[in-house]
Design an enzyme around this catalytic site. Structure first.
Site, short mmCIF file in Angstrom:
data_model
loop_
_atom_site.label_atom_id
_atom_site.label_comp_id
_atom_site.label_asym_id
_atom_site.label_seq_id
_atom_site.Cartn_x
_atom_site.Cartn_y
_atom_site.Cartn_z
N GLU A 287 88.63 59.73 23.46
CA GLU A 287 87.37 59.59 24.21
C GLU A 287 87.57 60.00 25.67
OE1 GLU A 287 84.19 56.00 25.26
OE2 GLU A 287 86.26 55.53 24.68
N LYS A 351 77.11 59.67 22.08
CA LYS A 351 77.18 58.25 21.73
C LYS A 351 75.80 57.63 21.77
CE LYS A 351 79.90 54.11 22.79
NZ LYS A 351 80.90 53.50 23.68
N CYS A 405 84.22 55.05 20.50
CA CYS A 405 84.67 53.76 21.02
C CYS A 405 84.14 52.61 20.17
CB CYS A 405 84.28 53.62 22.49
SG CYS A 405 85.06 52.23 23.32
#
Length: 531
Positions: A287, A351, A405
């Site tokens: 990430e 995301k 994440c």
């Protein structure tokens, strides 16, 4: 045991609060990196006996009488979440000069808030309370309900749901493929709390026999599923390289370090395969591995094309900028890029589920005007959330379902379209939390998503835990925390699920109905006996 149960029931005041807090704290040792499965068998019987003694004033109404149980549940939850989440304070110390003031809010305030869910669970259980096995069912139903609510209220934070304590290893994770995490949460509490029956004797044989049957089924199904033939790799086989660069988080905010960070990733990418093996088809970076806006740095894309060999693909975490229109600041997204050997971006996914206060600020206009920024976003107001999730396509048509994440801790984040993918992809940067329980807890929760979906998991972290996990949750290869390097392996194949995720949810709902029914029947019977 009866003597101990009696003493705990009669506790009051500060001693009652301290015992409840300690019981919650002990339960934490069932979670990674400890994995002591016996710990909740000590904690939950104590919670049952404390609720036994939390009867309240009989002259008050039902809600007021449930307050002592509410308080016991809150103390238990505070111990559990404080012991399980204290490491969040590490993230605030990366830029201590700006965020150290918020350490008490993360370390104490968040556990105090999350404990409210367990407080309501204990209060609801007390309203359904009876004697014998019925009160164990009431506690299991109430905890299952409030763990489910915790997964989506205020965007949700189901970290360290009780069910994970019953699933420390893949052998004990397979039940989630039938009843989902929500179902495991309920059954875990029922089994963990059942030794309380030894202290009060009522319903002892029924409760312990039922719990023993559930434990046998839990282990037995896990043994059965793990002994089925291993899934074959997808044809043609795809070799994956995980890059774990071990970049100090504080360096990512230093402009003078950005080029060196980028080159460190490239160095691990172009390293020859170990023992003269096949070069990887796909290289994975963690990430926000790219320490600048990639589309604003064409030279960086040229460097990537220089490093990648013909036919290779790089999948990298990066920040994506998007023009928001005249007079408006750009929008920024926490993204994954797919880059080919010519340095072209051929795929991307943003995301969707952002971390409150970490990646964006709730009540943004108010908090930004007060001078606050999101902790993990080096821009005013933080990241924007994507409206949809895009699957990532590899050469040959294989697809990956991206989870950035902590999206991997939400079973509901994985839609039905995931089952058409060849694997889950979870990139993360747990360097924020240092060598604490946080990265290990995060990995276990991501690992369970493989079991629930029947898909292998590609997980890449800046500092660990990085791994390739097969479709039954078993680690194929990977890195421990704090290791720099790379590892190459063939992507495992997917397997057929015994139950689709929707069916797992329905089974969990059916299970909740059965446990609730047992609690209600026991409660009604108890009232008739009392009268």
């Amino acid at each position: 045991m009866e003597w101990l149960a009696g003493r705990i029931m009669l506790l009051s005041g500060a001693r009652r609060a301290l015992v409840a807090f300690t019981a919650g704290l002990v339960a934490v040792f069932a979670l990674p990196p400890f994995g002591i499965f016996a710990a909740p068998f000590l904690s939950f019987p104590v919670l049952v006996w404390l609720i036994d003694g939390a009867s309240g004033n009989p002259d008050h109404g039902a809600l007021r009488r449930s307050f002592p149980a509410f308080f016991v549940g809150w103390c238990f939850g505070f111990g559990y979440f404080l012991g399980g989440l204290w490491w969040l304070g590490n993230a605030l110390l990366v830029e201590a000069d700006e965020f150290a003031w918020a350490v008490p809010l993360a370390v104490v305030g968040l556990p105090a808030f999350l404990a409210i869910f367990y407080a309501f669970a204990a209060a609801l259980a007390r309203l359904l309370w009876s004697d014998g096995v019925g009160r164990i069912a009431a506690l299991a139903f109430a905890f299952g309900l409030f763990e489910w609510l915790r997964s989506f209220i205020l965007t949700g934070f189901p970290w360290n749901a009780i069910g994970y304590a019953a699933m420390p290893v893949p052998l004990m994770m397979q039940s989630a493929a039938v009843i989902g995490l929500a179902g495991v949460n309920m059954l875990a509490v029922f089994v963990f709390a059942s030794p309380a029956l030894i202290g009060t004797r009522k319903g002892l044989r029924t409760g312990l026999c039922l719990s023993a049957l559930l434990v046998a089924a839990h282990f037995g199904y896990g043994f059965y599923r793990l002994n089925q033939p291993l899934p074959l790799p997808a044809d043609p086989a795809v070799t994956i390289r995980l890059v774990q660069p071990l970049i100090d988080q504080s360096k990512k905010f230093d402009d003078s370090e950005r080029r060196a960070i980028f080159e460190e990733h490239l160095k691990l990418t172009e390293a020859p395969a170990e023992n003269g093996g096949k070069r990887p088809d796909v290289v994975i970076w963690p990430e926000t591995a790219v320490p600048f806006i990639l589309t604003e740095n064409p030279d960086a894309l040229i460097r990537i094309s220089d490093v990648l060999q013909e036919g290779q693909i790089l999948i990298a975490g990066a920040v994506r900028a998007e023009d928001a229109g005249a007079g408006q600041p750009p929008r920024y997204y926490n993204s994954i890029y797919v880059i080919d050997d010519r340095g072209q971006i051929v795929g991307a996914s943003d995301k969707m589920h952002l971390v409150p206060f970490g990646e964006y600020l709730p009540l943004e206009s108010l908090l930004v005007s007060a001078g606050l920024n999101a902790i993990a976003a080096d821009m005013p107001g933080g990241f924007s959330s994507a409206a949809t999730r895009s699957l990532l396509t590899l050469p040959g048509g294989k697809t990956l379902y991206p989870l950035i994440c902590y999206e991997a801790i939400f079973p509901r984040e994985i839609g039905s379209d995931a089952l058409a993918a060849n694997a889950l992809l979870n990139i993360t940067n747990d360097a924020w939390f240092g060598n604490t329980p946080g990265p290990y807890q995060h990995f276990q929760q991501a690992q369970l998503r493989s079991v629930e979906t029947g898909l292998p998991l590609i997980r890449d972290a800046n500092s660990g835990v990085s791994a390739i996990v097969d479709a039954r949750g078993e680690v194929v290869t990977g890195f421990p925390f704090g290791t720099r390097g790379f590892v190459d392996t063939i992507l495992p194949g997917k397997i057929a699920l015994p139950m689709a995720p929707e069916e797992q949810g329905r089974n969990g709902l059916l299970l909740a109905g059965l446990i609730f029914g047992l609690a209600i029947i026991s409660r009604v019977s108890f009232i008739f006996r009392e009268n």
